[in-house]
Scaffold this motif. Structure first.
Motif, mmCIF file in Angstrom:
data_model
loop_
_atom_site.group_PDB
_atom_site.id
_atom_site.type_symbol
_atom_site.label_atom_id
_atom_site.label_comp_id
_atom_site.label_asym_id
_atom_site.label_seq_id
_atom_site.Cartn_x
_atom_site.Cartn_y
_atom_site.Cartn_z
ATOM 1 N N ILE A 151 44.951 42.673 47.385
ATOM 2 C CA ILE A 151 44.156 41.500 47.770
ATOM 3 C C ILE A 151 43.755 40.725 46.522
ATOM 4 O O ILE A 151 43.743 41.271 45.414
ATOM 5 C CB ILE A 151 42.880 41.910 48.540
ATOM 6 N N ASP A 152 43.419 39.459 46.704
ATOM 7 C CA ASP A 152 42.862 38.671 45.601
ATOM 8 C C ASP A 152 41.493 38.116 45.976
ATOM 9 O O ASP A 152 40.917 37.333 45.230
ATOM 10 C CB ASP A 152 43.795 37.533 45.202
ATOM 11 N N ARG A 153 40.977 38.538 47.162
ATOM 12 C CA ARG A 153 39.672 38.063 47.606
ATOM 13 C C ARG A 153 39.142 38.992 48.691
ATOM 14 O O ARG A 153 39.901 39.742 49.323
ATOM 15 C CB ARG A 153 39.770 36.633 48.159
ATOM 16 N N ASP A 154 37.848 38.951 48.881
ATOM 17 C CA ASP A 154 37.255 39.595 50.050
ATOM 18 C C ASP A 154 36.220 38.658 50.650
ATOM 19 O O ASP A 154 35.840 37.659 50.050
ATOM 20 C CB ASP A 154 36.662 40.975 49.724
ATOM 21 N N LEU A 155 35.810 38.966 51.866
ATOM 22 C CA LEU A 155 34.880 38.119 52.601
ATOM 23 C C LEU A 155 33.543 38.828 52.710
ATOM 24 O O LEU A 155 33.474 39.934 53.250
ATOM 25 C CB LEU A 155 35.427 37.817 53.995
ATOM 26 N N GLY A 173 38.147 36.841 39.825
ATOM 27 C CA GLY A 173 38.007 36.060 38.603
ATOM 28 C C GLY A 173 38.826 36.648 37.479
ATOM 29 O O GLY A 173 40.004 36.975 37.641
ATOM 30 N N TRP A 174 38.182 36.841 36.326
ATOM 31 C CA TRP A 174 38.884 37.390 35.173
ATOM 32 C C TRP A 174 39.380 38.805 35.424
ATOM 33 O O TRP A 174 40.372 39.233 34.867
ATOM 34 C CB TRP A 174 37.970 37.359 33.950
ATOM 35 N N ASP A 175 38.670 39.538 36.297
ATOM 36 C CA ASP A 175 39.103 40.885 36.667
ATOM 37 C C ASP A 175 39.583 40.816 38.107
ATOM 38 O O ASP A 175 38.790 40.812 39.033
ATOM 39 C CB ASP A 175 37.926 41.856 36.537
ATOM 40 N N THR A 176 40.887 40.717 38.318
ATOM 41 C CA THR A 176 41.395 40.494 39.656
ATOM 42 C C THR A 176 41.256 41.710 40.559
ATOM 43 O O THR A 176 41.432 41.605 41.775
ATOM 44 C CB THR A 176 42.885 40.092 39.598
ATOM 45 N N PHE A 177 40.935 42.878 40.018
ATOM 46 C CA PHE A 177 40.706 44.045 40.858
ATOM 47 C C PHE A 177 39.333 43.988 41.503
ATOM 48 O O PHE A 177 39.122 44.459 42.608
ATOM 49 C CB PHE A 177 40.870 45.330 40.034
ATOM 50 N N PHE A 218 41.493 41.233 54.420
ATOM 51 C CA PHE A 218 42.571 41.068 55.387
ATOM 52 C C PHE A 218 43.882 41.520 54.742
ATOM 53 O O PHE A 218 44.261 41.013 53.684
ATOM 54 C CB PHE A 218 42.696 39.599 55.803
ATOM 55 N N VAL A 219 44.549 42.478 55.378
ATOM 56 C CA VAL A 219 45.850 42.959 54.899
ATOM 57 C C VAL A 219 46.758 43.141 56.105
ATOM 58 O O VAL A 219 46.407 43.869 57.053
ATOM 59 C CB VAL A 219 45.707 44.297 54.133
ATOM 60 N N ASN A 220 47.897 42.465 56.091
ATOM 61 C CA ASN A 220 48.868 42.559 57.187
ATOM 62 C C ASN A 220 48.214 42.311 58.549
ATOM 63 O O ASN A 220 48.419 43.070 59.515
ATOM 64 C CB ASN A 220 49.552 43.935 57.175
ATOM 65 N N PHE A 225 36.937 47.022 56.480
ATOM 66 C CA PHE A 225 35.672 47.057 55.770
ATOM 67 C C PHE A 225 35.854 47.790 54.444
ATOM 68 O O PHE A 225 36.401 48.895 54.404
ATOM 69 C CB PHE A 225 34.606 47.809 56.586
ATOM 70 N N LEU A 226 35.390 47.188 53.360
ATOM 71 C CA LEU A 226 35.315 47.904 52.083
ATOM 72 C C LEU A 226 34.007 48.662 51.985
ATOM 73 O O LEU A 226 33.973 49.828 51.617
ATOM 74 C CB LEU A 226 35.458 46.928 50.922
#
Length: 255
Positions: A151-155, A173-177, A218-220, A225-226
């Motif tokens: 992922i590159d984002r979460d909600l 941002g600078w840390d994409t993880f 969102f994945v596939n 939930f994280l």
């Protein structure tokens, strides 16, 4: 309505409120204020059992929010109980040689390992080789290991009382993880999916949680939930001009 707060910064502007330092709660004068109060706001976790079970006080956030949000093990087990299909594949294991081998043979690289109690993106590690996991295992008595989701984002969806008050993307941002704002993530209010709002509202209602920021990815075409945090940041509210304190005050009058 008489109100005690243990966190003045989260309750600025609420009327008829008295501030008590958490460490002073058992002093005679402060205890009397607590006994006279109709509700106590934002205690620290160590205060919760004494306030609810000993002093018989109403608290906000409620005790379900505190108990389930206190660590990732309790949180994940609660989510498994109400929406298992929305939880990434996760193993919660005690520390021993067998479980170390089990993780290393079960999870393909990269995978994610988390500390049980942490927030703002701290204590979350991307494990890319055996040595990294062994270093994590050395520092932790319990393993919380999860599949890696690309992922590159979460909600972030925030609930107060029984209503969703805002939702926003946190874009890497600078840390994409790490997408957390505290870790350099950027906020966006564009294209918020209604299905995520509905999922959070339903899940919070089932668990009885009345103050939390839920993090969804969102994945596939599946929502996962994280985690959720009962003490979420306020930068998004400031951007939108939302007064969380007013919403809290309205809610606690209905409890």
């Amino acid at each position: 309505m008489k109100i005690v707060t243990f966190n003045p910064f989260r309750t600025i502007g609420i009327p008829n409120i008295q501030y008590i330092k958490p460490e002073h709660m058992f002093q005679k004068k402060e205890r009397e204020k607590i006994e006279e109060a109709d509700i106590c706001l934002f205690p620290e976790y160590w205060q919760v059992n004494s306030l609810v079970y000993g002093m018989k006080k109403k608290i906000f956030p409620n005790i379900q929010s505190f108990h389930l949000g206190h660590d990732k093990i309790e949180m994940t087990r609660a989510l498994w109980s109400v929406c298992p299909e929305n939880v990434p594949y996760t193993e919660i294991l005690g520390k021993n040689k067998y479980n170390i081998e089990n993780v290393l043979t079960t999870f393909p690289y990269p995978f994610v390992a988390k500390e049980i109690r942490n927030s703002m993106g701290k204590g979350v590690f991307l494990i890319e080789n055996e040595q990294q996991f062994l270093e994590y295992a050395e520092r932790n008595d319990y393993f919380y290991v999860q599949e890696y989701l690309p992922i590159d984002r979460d909600l972030r969806v925030c609930i107060v009382g029984d209503q969703i008050i805002t939702a926003y993307w946190r874009i890497g941002g600078w840390d994409t993880f790490h997408n957390n704002v505290a870790q350099g993530g950027q906020i966006s209010f564009d294209n918020i999916p209604i299905e995520a709002i509905n999922l959070v509202k339903q899940t919070a209602q089932k668990l009885g949680i009345n103050h939390a920021g839920f993090d969804i990815v969102f994945v596939n075409n599946t929502m996962y939930f994280l985690e959720f945090n009962i003490l979420f940041g306020n930068q998004a509210f400031q951007t939108l001009g939302i007064s969380v304190e007013k919403i809290i005050h309205q809610h606690i009058q209905t409890i």
